[in-house]
Scaffold this active site. Structure first.
Site, PDB file in Angstrom:
ATOM      1  CG  ASN A 195     -16.691 -29.653 -31.682  1.00  0.00           C
ATOM      2  OD1 ASN A 195     -15.478 -29.864 -31.745  1.00  0.00           O
ATOM      3  ND2 ASN A 195     -17.582 -30.375 -32.345  1.00  0.00           N
TER       4      ASN A 195
ATOM      5  CE  LYS B 293     -17.961 -28.814 -35.526  1.00  0.00           C
ATOM      6  NZ  LYS B 293     -19.043 -28.815 -36.499  1.00  0.00           N
TER       7      LYS B 293
ATOM      8  CG  HIS C 203     -19.697 -34.102 -33.466  1.00  0.00           C
ATOM      9  ND1 HIS C 203     -19.655 -33.906 -34.831  1.00  0.00           N
ATOM     10  CD2 HIS C 203     -20.066 -32.923 -32.921  1.00  0.00           C
ATOM     11  CE1 HIS C 203     -19.971 -32.643 -35.086  1.00  0.00           C
ATOM     12  NE2 HIS C 203     -20.230 -32.025 -33.949  1.00  0.00           N
TER      13      HIS C 203
ATOM     14  CD  GLU D 264     -18.524 -32.091 -37.882  1.00  0.00           C
ATOM     15  OE1 GLU D 264     -17.516 -31.990 -37.157  1.00  0.00           O
ATOM     16  OE2 GLU D 264     -19.338 -31.147 -38.041  1.00  0.00           O
TER      17      GLU D 264
ATOM     18  CD  GLU E 182     -23.911 -30.979 -31.845  1.00  0.00           C
ATOM     19  OE1 GLU E 182     -23.601 -29.805 -31.595  1.00  0.00           O
ATOM     20  OE2 GLU E 182     -23.150 -31.786 -32.372  1.00  0.00           O
TER      21      GLU E 182
ATOM     22  N   GLY F  26     -23.355 -26.451 -38.831  1.00  0.00           N
ATOM     23  CA  GLY F  26     -22.512 -25.750 -39.791  1.00  0.00           C
ATOM     24  C   GLY F  26     -23.269 -25.194 -40.993  1.00  0.00           C
TER      25      GLY F  26
ATOM     26  CB  SER G  78     -26.537 -23.012 -36.977  1.00  0.00           C
ATOM     27  OG  SER G  78     -25.998 -23.703 -38.092  1.00  0.00           O
TER      28      SER G  78
HETATM   29  P1  PGA Z   1     -21.926 -25.473 -35.554  1.00  0.00           P
HETATM   30  O1  PGA Z   1     -21.400 -26.906 -35.038  1.00  0.00           O
HETATM   31  O2  PGA Z   1     -22.147 -24.637 -34.325  1.00  0.00           O
HETATM   32  O3  PGA Z   1     -20.823 -24.945 -36.428  1.00  0.00           O
HETATM   33  O4  PGA Z   1     -23.206 -25.720 -36.297  1.00  0.00           O
HETATM   34  C1  PGA Z   1     -21.958 -27.532 -33.916  1.00  0.00           C
HETATM   35  C2  PGA Z   1     -21.260 -28.835 -33.652  1.00  0.00           C
HETATM   36  O5  PGA Z   1     -20.876 -29.523 -34.615  1.00  0.00           O
HETATM   37  O6  PGA Z   1     -21.069 -29.228 -32.491  1.00  0.00           O
END
Ligand code: PGA
Length: 254
Positions: A8, A10, A96, A98, A169, A175, A214
């Site tokens: 992803n 983003k 997701h 976010e 997730e 993140g 992560s």
């Molecule tokens: P990350 O993000 O690997 O940076 O923790 C995962 C995601 O948001 O799908």
């Protein structure tokens, strides 16, 4: 079941940067083999570049990070599933964290998108996961159940299982560098599988459950080999081709 190793990106990478990373990734992975699928969710503006880099290449797919649940219309700034499939996009991402927690999407809206995207021909990766305060309050299963029930409400019970995946997730692991422990992942994924079986019957046994939050080259193998983990959804560590390649190879699926 084919592992789904998803990146992803983003809101990172211009079209030219994305083209370069996609080409590097293809060169590093080569043929992912019959047990693995590589999926990249670039920003919308980089979709043609990544689709171009993967065109005609077996085992690589492109996804849209978002879409609006309508065929077309007066929805300024939005993108319809048909606009994505026209570019060679096979997958769409829904729910997701976010989008839920930064952009304010409701469980109900996530459900509308999931059903609409599937009906429009996309394969869907539906993301679910609890916030840290929900985990501390012992509400992990309650949150996952609520998000699954709302997210899958209008999905046909006989949907082809390879067309619907669910990504666990935990919001606090995205993140942050903090990964859920193996017991937490196994427990959450077992709960997802059980809940999906309640909704889809045996069909749910073939649906892929991804872990995200992560994931890095150093921890990917330990995660991918856990029970009921059929792939990963990777943010930060997927932006670099070498890093994502070593994650994709983890657990020797790809
Ligand atoms: P990350 O993000 O690997 O940076 O923790 C995962 C995601 O948001 O799908």
């Amino acid at each position: 079941m084919k592992k789904l190793m998803a990146a992803n990106w983003k809101m990172y990478k211009t079209a030219s940067e994305a083209a370069k990373t996609a080409a590097e990734l293809h060169a590093l992975v080569g043929d992912p083999g019959p047990d693995c699928e590589i999926l990249v969710f670039p920003p919308f503006t980089a979709i043609p570049a990544v689709a171009g880099a993967f065109r005609g290449v077996a085992g690589f797919a492109v996804g849209g990070q978002d879409f609006y649940p309508a065929e077309e219309g007066a929805f300024t700034g939005e993108i319809a599933p048909g606009m994505l499939t026209d570019l060679g996009v096979a997958y769409g991402l829904t729910g997701h964290s976010e989008r839920r927690h930064v952009l304010g999407e409701s469980d109900e809206f996530v459900g509308r998108k999931t059903a609409f995207g599937l009906a429009a021909g996309l394969r869907i990766v539906l993301c679910v996961g609890e916030k840290i305060e929900e985990r501390r309050a012992g509400q992990v299963e309650a949150v996952l159940l609520r998000q699954l029930e709302a997210g899958l409400k209008d999905v046909p019970r006989d949907v082809a299982p390879e067309r619907l995946s669910v990504a666990y997730e935990p919001v606090w692991a995205i993140g942050t560098g903090e990964v859920a422990g193996p017991e937490d992942i196994v427990a959450a994924h077992a709960f997802l599988r059980k809940t999906l079986r309640g909704i889809f019957g045996d069909n749910a046994n073939e649906m892929r459950l991804l872990y995200g939050g992560s994931v890095k080259p150093a921890n990917a193998a330990a995660i991918v080999t856990l029970d009921n983990v059929d792939g990963v959804l990777v943010g930060g560590a997927s932006l670099d081709a070498v890093s994502f390649h070593s994650i994709a190879k983890a657990g020797s699926a790809c």
